[in-house]
Design a protein around this motif. Sequence first.
Motif, short mmCIF file in Angstrom:
data_model
loop_
_atom_site.label_atom_id
_atom_site.label_comp_id
_atom_site.label_asym_id
_atom_site.label_seq_id
_atom_site.Cartn_x
_atom_site.Cartn_y
_atom_site.Cartn_z
N VAL A 232 -12.15 16.94 16.15
CA VAL A 232 -12.61 15.83 17.19
C VAL A 232 -14.13 16.56 18.62
O VAL A 232 -14.85 16.07 18.70
N PHE A 233 -13.70 17.65 18.62
CA PHE A 233 -14.58 17.93 19.35
C PHE A 233 -16.41 18.09 18.84
O PHE A 233 -17.67 17.28 19.45
N VAL A 234 -16.58 18.50 17.56
CA VAL A 234 -17.19 18.57 16.95
C VAL A 234 -18.63 16.39 17.16
O VAL A 234 -18.97 16.00 16.98
N ILE B 242 -25.08 32.23 19.32
CA ILE B 242 -24.51 30.55 19.61
C ILE B 242 -23.70 30.33 20.64
O ILE B 242 -24.53 29.86 21.53
N THR B 243 -22.77 30.76 20.48
CA THR B 243 -21.63 30.36 21.98
C THR B 243 -22.08 31.19 23.56
O THR B 243 -22.29 30.50 23.67
N LEU B 244 -23.10 32.27 22.84
CA LEU B 244 -23.18 33.09 23.49
C LEU B 244 -24.44 32.89 24.20
O LEU B 244 -24.29 32.48 25.87
N LEU C 110 -16.54 20.85 28.90
CA LEU C 110 -17.17 20.15 30.01
C LEU C 110 -18.83 19.54 29.19
O LEU C 110 -19.38 19.52 30.55
N THR C 111 -19.13 20.07 27.52
CA THR C 111 -21.16 19.94 28.07
C THR C 111 -20.51 18.48 27.32
O THR C 111 -21.31 17.35 27.91
N LEU D 125 -25.28 22.64 19.33
CA LEU D 125 -25.36 23.82 19.34
C LEU D 125 -24.14 24.64 18.98
O LEU D 125 -23.21 25.54 18.37
N TYR D 126 -23.24 24.75 20.34
CA TYR D 126 -21.66 24.38 20.19
C TYR D 126 -20.89 23.30 19.22
O TYR D 126 -19.63 24.27 18.81
N SER D 127 -20.76 22.46 18.65
CA SER D 127 -21.29 21.98 17.33
C SER D 127 -20.83 22.72 16.51
O SER D 127 -20.17 22.31 15.45
N ILE D 128 -21.99 23.33 15.77
CA ILE D 128 -22.18 23.96 15.20
C ILE D 128 -21.11 25.54 15.14
O ILE D 128 -21.01 26.02 14.07
#
Length: 462
Positions: free
Chosen positions: A158-160, A210-212, A308-309, A325-328
């Motif tokens: 769902v997030f992606v 990516i997360t950082l 939050l994005t 990027l977060y999705s990846i």
Amino acid sequence: MANENVKLKPLGTNKYTDGEGGGDGNSPSSNEDYDPHLYREVENPTTNIETLIHLLKGCLGTGILAMPEAFKNSGLLNGLVSTFLIGALCTYCLHVLVKAQYVMCKRLRVPILSYPQSMKVALESGPQCLRPFAKYSPLLVDFFLIAYQLGICCVYIVFVGVNVKVVVDQYLGKASITIYILCTFIPFLLINCIRNLKLLAPFSTLANIITLASFGVVCYYVFQDLPDISDRPSFGRLYTYPLFFGTTLFALEAVGVVIALENNMKTPKNFGGYCGVLNIGMVVVTVLYVGLGFIGYWKYGDDVQASLTLNFPIHEPMAQAISILYSIAIFISYGLQGYVPVAIIWNTYIVKRLEGSSHLLAWEYLLRFACVIVTFVLALTIPMLGLFISLFGAFCLSALGFAFPAIMEICVYWPDNLGPFRWVLIKDVLLILVGVVGLLAGSYSCISEMVAEFQRLAAEGN
């Protein structure tokens, strides 16, 4: 998954495996000289720093982006205090679980026990009224572990889908979230077909980077133009507090990760203790979650989204880049999270029934396909990211993180080592109550909100 790299050194006599007494632990003198940690053989043990990094990686997922919405359900001050309390409680229960497993390994003179095995052994030596449940307990623990891991996979899908949708809609026009989720089916299926976790290691490193980097940009948006803090309520409604509890528990609790990391450490004695890996990691994670939850809700108030994005100005290239990027990063993590239920189901319930089959590989891939299909069906049925997070946190982690460790501790120290005035028993009964109330209240609130949301969508459709 937790014990795959651990080899058990033969010890000769094993009370549990040889069937002599089932591990009642009534003769501790025979176990005083046995240290389970010394008999573990791990192919690729992790150092303290590596374990800490893995712990942080396991805890910092989609949950941290959901914390501002959790604060919306609790209020600013209530969320601040409650998150620290839940973080402390989660950390304490993880210590209880690890210590109880160590005591049982010492009694049984075995180097390691899995979570389901530990639950079974504990109940066998506990109060008489609990012993009939011992043979069913591994199935119950596996059920919650599998449900939780599949729940994480649903949240990731769902997030992606949601984050890709808000970006692509800017260029191709608005389309249904269902279409975006379906478009990701093949990539998710392919990554879940990777059978060797070593092949995922480089991708996991990329996901961490990516997360950082993305987290820094998240802070850039959140700290701009903060409104007057007095505009945010200090306390939310009692009805929505279970939603906060479920989201926070989903974000903070990482019981499966913790067991796996402790089992694979080069120096497992450094995992616990006041300045051990677990405490350091959980303090860092809790502070990050409290900070982003507090600032995120302060910034956006009741308009804050489940991720939050989704609050960022999506027409800006930087905000679009963060969503992608977060999705990846989350997509890559699906391969790791999806590995766990496959490993449990395959190794515990299927492979022994297919002994001698020449089509084991085909059956394993069929199981992997089935797990992906199940997670996609759930994601398509209930594409509500925030409620998904709260539901699986409240339903699964209230049991795995609170109730089960408390039950195990009661059984391990039953009947003569419960402390003055049986304070261990009293304390653990309270933890069990917290787990049961959290499970029931959190699940009820989430399901009620889902039903209300479906009704609202149906009314809009008409």
